[in-house]
Write a protein that holds these residues in place. Sequence first.
Motif, PDB file in Angstrom:
ATOM      1  N   ILE A  47       0.859  -1.183   0.000  1.00 53.08           N
ATOM      2  CA  ILE A  47       0.000   0.000   0.000  1.00 53.08           C
ATOM      3  C   ILE A  47       0.897   1.235   0.000  1.00 53.08           C
ATOM      4  O   ILE A  47       1.824   1.340   0.807  1.00 53.08           O
ATOM      5  CB  ILE A  47      -0.942  -0.018   1.218  1.00 53.08           C
ATOM      6  N   SER A  48       0.616   2.139  -0.941  1.00 52.63           N
ATOM      7  CA  SER A  48       1.404   3.375  -1.009  1.00 52.63           C
ATOM      8  C   SER A  48       0.495   4.558  -0.698  1.00 52.63           C
ATOM      9  O   SER A  48      -0.735   4.413  -0.680  1.00 52.63           O
ATOM     10  CB  SER A  48       2.037   3.514  -2.398  1.00 52.63           C
ATOM     11  N   GLU A  50      -0.292   7.217  -2.464  1.00 55.51           N
ATOM     12  CA  GLU A  50      -1.221   7.457  -3.579  1.00 55.51           C
ATOM     13  C   GLU A  50      -1.541   6.114  -4.249  1.00 55.51           C
ATOM     14  O   GLU A  50      -0.695   5.232  -4.262  1.00 55.51           O
ATOM     15  CB  GLU A  50      -0.572   8.376  -4.636  1.00 55.51           C
ATOM     16  N   PRO A  51      -2.743   5.985  -4.847  1.00 58.28           N
ATOM     17  CA  PRO A  51      -3.029   4.744  -5.591  1.00 58.28           C
ATOM     18  C   PRO A  51      -2.051   4.592  -6.751  1.00 58.28           C
ATOM     19  O   PRO A  51      -1.555   5.588  -7.270  1.00 58.28           O
ATOM     20  CB  PRO A  51      -4.450   4.975  -6.147  1.00 58.28           C
ATOM     21  N   LYS A  52      -1.769   3.343  -7.144  1.00 60.08           N
ATOM     22  CA  LYS A  52      -0.848   3.121  -8.281  1.00 60.08           C
ATOM     23  C   LYS A  52      -1.507   2.179  -9.274  1.00 60.08           C
ATOM     24  O   LYS A  52      -2.127   1.194  -8.872  1.00 60.08           O
ATOM     25  CB  LYS A  52       0.447   2.468  -7.781  1.00 60.08           C
ATOM     26  N   LYS A  53      -1.331   2.499 -10.561  1.00 59.00           N
ATOM     27  CA  LYS A  53      -1.913   1.643 -11.604  1.00 59.00           C
ATOM     28  C   LYS A  53      -1.011   0.455 -11.908  1.00 59.00           C
ATOM     29  O   LYS A  53      -1.455  -0.517 -12.506  1.00 59.00           O
ATOM     30  CB  LYS A  53      -2.095   2.452 -12.889  1.00 59.00           C
ATOM     31  N   GLU A  74       0.902  -2.090  -8.129  1.00 58.68           N
ATOM     32  CA  GLU A  74      -0.480  -1.617  -8.307  1.00 58.68           C
ATOM     33  C   GLU A  74      -1.217  -1.749  -6.979  1.00 58.68           C
ATOM     34  O   GLU A  74      -1.154  -2.787  -6.326  1.00 58.68           O
ATOM     35  CB  GLU A  74      -1.177  -2.495  -9.356  1.00 58.68           C
ATOM     36  N   ASN A  75      -1.883  -0.678  -6.558  1.00 57.19           N
ATOM     37  CA  ASN A  75      -2.657  -0.773  -5.316  1.00 57.19           C
ATOM     38  C   ASN A  75      -3.649   0.369  -5.189  1.00 57.19           C
ATOM     39  O   ASN A  75      -3.563   1.352  -5.926  1.00 57.19           O
ATOM     40  CB  ASN A  75      -1.722  -0.856  -4.096  1.00 57.19           C
ATOM     41  N   VAL A  76      -4.575   0.220  -4.258  1.00 58.38           N
ATOM     42  CA  VAL A  76      -5.690   1.168  -4.139  1.00 58.38           C
ATOM     43  C   VAL A  76      -5.303   2.462  -3.416  1.00 58.38           C
ATOM     44  O   VAL A  76      -6.084   3.402  -3.368  1.00 58.38           O
ATOM     45  CB  VAL A  76      -6.880   0.523  -3.396  1.00 58.38           C
ATOM     46  N   GLY A  77      -4.104   2.516  -2.854  1.00 59.60           N
ATOM     47  CA  GLY A  77      -3.695   3.710  -2.097  1.00 59.60           C
ATOM     48  C   GLY A  77      -4.212   3.633  -0.668  1.00 59.60           C
ATOM     49  O   GLY A  77      -5.172   2.918  -0.362  1.00 59.60           O
ATOM     50  N   GLU A  80      -8.095   4.656   0.360  1.00 62.29           N
ATOM     51  CA  GLU A  80      -9.133   3.664   0.038  1.00 62.29           C
ATOM     52  C   GLU A  80      -8.943   2.394   0.874  1.00 62.29           C
ATOM     53  O   GLU A  80      -9.919   1.748   1.273  1.00 62.29           O
ATOM     54  CB  GLU A  80      -9.112   3.321  -1.449  1.00 62.29           C
ATOM     55  N   PHE A  81      -7.681   2.064   1.169  1.00 62.53           N
ATOM     56  CA  PHE A  81      -7.463   0.889   2.017  1.00 62.53           C
ATOM     57  C   PHE A  81      -8.146   1.106   3.377  1.00 62.53           C
ATOM     58  O   PHE A  81      -8.879   0.243   3.856  1.00 62.53           O
ATOM     59  CB  PHE A  81      -5.965   0.614   2.211  1.00 62.53           C
TER      60      PHE A  81
END
Length: 306
Positions: A47-48, A50-53, A74-77, A80-81
């Motif tokens: 998890i970062s 900012e979200p990542k594509k 890739e993650n929802v950021g 959102e998590f």
Amino acid sequence: MVDLSVNLNGFKLKNPIITASGTYGYADEYDDFINVSELGAIVTKAISIEPKKGNSGERLFETYGGMINRIGLENVGIKEFISKKLPTLKDKNINFIMNLAGSSVEDYIKAAEVAQNAGIKAVEVNVSCPNVKQGCLEFGTNPNSLGHLTSEIRKIYKGFLIIKLTPNVADIESLAKSAESNGADCISAINTLKGLGVKIEITPDKNIKKTFVQGGLSGKCIKPVALSMVKRIKSSVQIPIIGIGGISTVDDVLEFLTVGADAIQIGTENFRHPDVTIKIKNELNNIIESLNLKSLDDLKRKLRNE
Ligand SMILES: Cc1cc2nc3c(=O)[nH]c(=O)nc-3n(C[C@H](O)[C@H](O)[C@H](O)COP(=O)(O)O)c2cc1C
């Protein structure tokens, strides 16, 4: 009744079976296959802030005894998590570890702050990310950078802090020691090995089509490297170790426990057998019973001749 529980320096698991980051989503993906709350814990996808594509193009490449991935975190950021995924994990009573990724110390600090404020009990820091400020060197390849990162996170985050080491280094001992002396509660190892998948195809018009997938190698083929790394880390630190890399059977788990792992994570094998974790947990229970032992701790002592 066999006691499979593990106490990792205060972070308690009902058994030593954990799922590895990036291979288990945020847990609901596996609901159709197993009761996820039966696992020791799951580790979330990285998890970062900012979200990542993630990366475009080919992201997976199957190879002998494993696979190469270049998902690209890739993650929802984190927002959102916290708002969408965390309530589900709590509702389902799933013990989880949040995997953090960042490309600067500041990114990790911000993420650690959010984790602290949200009351997250355990985080695993993925240090295989490129440190953009230091010319794209990975944090996990330099003991000084790793020490600095660990101590900065430690100042903010009071929960259970796991540093996940990369195997793409010559001197894993120095990195483990640096994490320990700067406040880590636990080491997990290993992340993926750098690998290249090459596919050559002859096209109907007699040309050659080449595909290259440069990414992280995981799965059964990396187990000997992982075992060696865990053994070397065990000889250099006192904090608990979570062994990761190519685990697909209960025998693999016994090998990791023997060389010093206190718990283990299963990654790539989940894609082949989504219920492998529960199967291994049950087999581990049976092995302990068949040896007339009472607990996982007894088994560890026996395996290590302690
Ligand atoms: C598709 C895929 C995605 C992964 N994503 C992450 C990630 O986001 N963060 C991380 O720390 N490790 C990530 N990993 C590494 C795994 O957590 C694990 O360390 C590695 O795959 C070795 O274990 P295995 O051989 O059991 O798969 C990923 C691995 C795979 C195969």
